[in-house]
Design a protein around this motif. Structure first.
Motif, PDB file in Angstrom:
ATOM      1  N   GLU A  42      16.327  13.517  -6.905  1.00  0.00           N
ATOM      2  CA  GLU A  42      16.696  13.764  -8.301  1.00  0.00           C
ATOM      3  C   GLU A  42      15.970  14.983  -8.864  1.00  0.00           C
ATOM      4  O   GLU A  42      16.515  15.755  -9.629  1.00  0.00           O
ATOM      5  N   LYS A  45      17.767  18.048  -7.929  1.00  0.00           N
ATOM      6  CA  LYS A  45      19.013  18.170  -8.689  1.00  0.00           C
ATOM      7  C   LYS A  45      18.730  18.773 -10.058  1.00  0.00           C
ATOM      8  O   LYS A  45      19.441  19.652 -10.526  1.00  0.00           O
ATOM      9  N   LYS A  48      17.955  22.402  -9.719  1.00  0.00           N
ATOM     10  CA  LYS A  48      19.172  23.187  -9.480  1.00  0.00           C
ATOM     11  C   LYS A  48      19.808  23.588 -10.811  1.00  0.00           C
ATOM     12  O   LYS A  48      20.202  24.729 -11.010  1.00  0.00           O
ATOM     13  N   LYS A  49      19.880  22.640 -11.722  1.00  0.00           N
ATOM     14  CA  LYS A  49      20.452  22.916 -13.039  1.00  0.00           C
ATOM     15  C   LYS A  49      19.633  23.969 -13.766  1.00  0.00           C
ATOM     16  O   LYS A  49      20.165  24.872 -14.387  1.00  0.00           O
TER      17      LYS A  49
END
Ligand SMILES: [Zn+2]
Length: 55
Positions: A42, A45, A48-49
């Protein structure tokens, strides 16, 4: 539990020893395409954003 481990991909693409966040991200993105033995954490993730929103 069945894990879809792509041994060949792993042998060809080992995780770098001291990976930067970007290297880890890249590894996981490629990994997800070829192997489903583990999901992207997580934290990555979220990272990445963040990286995407910078541009
Ligand atoms: Zn894998």
């Amino acid at each position: 539990m069945t894990t879809k481990l792509n041994k060949e991909w792993h042998q060809a693409n080992p995780m770098p020893k001291n990976p930067t966040i970007e290297e880890r991200l890249h590894w996981h993105i490629e990994h997800a395409k070829y192997c489903q033995c583990r999901a992207m954490p997580e934290k990555l993730k979220a990272m990445k954003k963040k990286l995407k929103s910078k541009r």
